[in-house]
Every structure is written in C-alpha cells, then in structure tokens.
Enzyme design. Structure first.
Site, PDB file in Angstrom:
ATOM      1  N   ARG A   2      -2.907  62.357   3.302  1.00 55.30           N
ATOM      2  CA  ARG A   2      -2.099  63.188   4.184  1.00 55.30           C
ATOM      3  C   ARG A   2      -2.643  63.118   5.602  1.00 55.30           C
ATOM      4  O   ARG A   2      -3.831  62.913   5.814  1.00 55.30           O
ATOM      5  CB  ARG A   2      -2.128  64.635   3.716  1.00 55.30           C
ATOM      6  N   ILE A   3      -1.762  63.338   6.545  1.00 54.68           N
ATOM      7  CA  ILE A   3      -2.166  63.432   7.937  1.00 54.68           C
ATOM      8  C   ILE A   3      -2.606  64.873   8.180  1.00 54.68           C
ATOM      9  O   ILE A   3      -1.908  65.816   7.818  1.00 54.68           O
ATOM     10  CB  ILE A   3      -1.010  63.024   8.864  1.00 54.68           C
ATOM     11  N   HIS A  20     -11.642  54.569   6.207  1.00 60.03           N
ATOM     12  CA  HIS A  20     -10.455  53.716   6.173  1.00 60.03           C
ATOM     13  C   HIS A  20     -10.873  52.317   5.735  1.00 60.03           C
ATOM     14  O   HIS A  20     -11.878  51.797   6.214  1.00 60.03           O
ATOM     15  CB  HIS A  20      -9.801  53.674   7.554  1.00 60.03           C
ATOM     16  N   VAL A  55      -3.131  58.573  13.872  1.00 61.36           N
ATOM     17  CA  VAL A  55      -3.495  58.023  12.563  1.00 61.36           C
ATOM     18  C   VAL A  55      -4.514  56.900  12.738  1.00 61.36           C
ATOM     19  O   VAL A  55      -4.249  55.899  13.405  1.00 61.36           O
ATOM     20  CB  VAL A  55      -2.236  57.502  11.821  1.00 61.36           C
ATOM     21  N   GLU A  85     -17.709  51.301   1.229  1.00 55.68           N
ATOM     22  CA  GLU A  85     -17.343  52.686   1.546  1.00 55.68           C
ATOM     23  C   GLU A  85     -18.354  53.660   0.953  1.00 55.68           C
ATOM     24  O   GLU A  85     -18.693  54.661   1.581  1.00 55.68           O
ATOM     25  CB  GLU A  85     -15.944  53.002   1.019  1.00 55.68           C
TER      26      GLU A  85
END
Length: 112
Positions: A2-3, A20, A55, A85
């Site tokens: 979600r943003i 990311h 974003v 990650e």
C-alpha cells in the site's frame, strides 16, 4: 502493498523505511524484477529508502547489487534479491537506531 498516506508520513518524517527490489531510482513501483529482466539490465538488487509521498522516491539509505544471470526468471532473480533484502533492512534499521543516518536534502550520509 500500500501507499502510505501523507498524514502518516507527516507524523513520522524521515522515520519510515521501505525496501524495494531494485536499485532505485531504476524500476520503481510494482514488478521491479520483471521490469529489470525486460529491459535487459545486467544488474539489479535492492534499496532501503525513506518513505516520502512519491512512490519509491525517498532518499536512499542502503543498496545491494545482485547480478542478473543468463536464463534468470522473475522467480530466480527475486530469490537472490530477497537474500540481499534480509541483509540490507536490518543494516538500515541498525544505522537508524544508532542515530547514524543524517539527511541533507535527498542525500543520506552515514555517520561513523
């Protein structure tokens, strides 16, 4: 995924991290691994950055590169990026906890 809302970002400026699966600013948004493969990139990786209202646009804290191998699929590349990650996110959190992350505009300086 979600943003994050602007209200939350404003409550915690420069305190929210995101990870990311690309070397930002390349391939922001969804399907970063697929984007990298379709573009014929030779290197991908992951980025831990501060969350801003854009974003995947926040200042970069930590990055790690992963080579793109001949015959890679989204799944195989994703698996190798995920390993990085798992190293980068704790590293970024530790830097923040140690108060070693210093922000100047968009640029992050890691204090010793």
């Amino acid at each position: 995924m979600r943003i994050v809302t602007p209200a939350l970002i404003q409550m915690y400026p420069s305190k929210i991290f995101n990870i990311h699966p690309s070397l930002l600013p390349a391939f922001p948004g969804l399907d970063a691994q697929r984007q990298a493969l379709e573009w014929g990139a030779k290197v991908s990786g992951c980025t831990v950055h501060l969350v801003t209202e854009g974003v995947d646009e926040g200042p970069i804290i930590v990055q790690a590169a992963v080579p793109i191998l001949e015959g890679d699929t989204v799944e195989s590349l994703s698996a190798r990026i995920l390993e990085k990650e798992h190293e980068c996110y704790p590293q970024a959190l530790q830097l923040m906890a140690q108060k070693r992350v210093h922000l100047e505009g968009r640029k992050v300086h890691i204090l010793s």
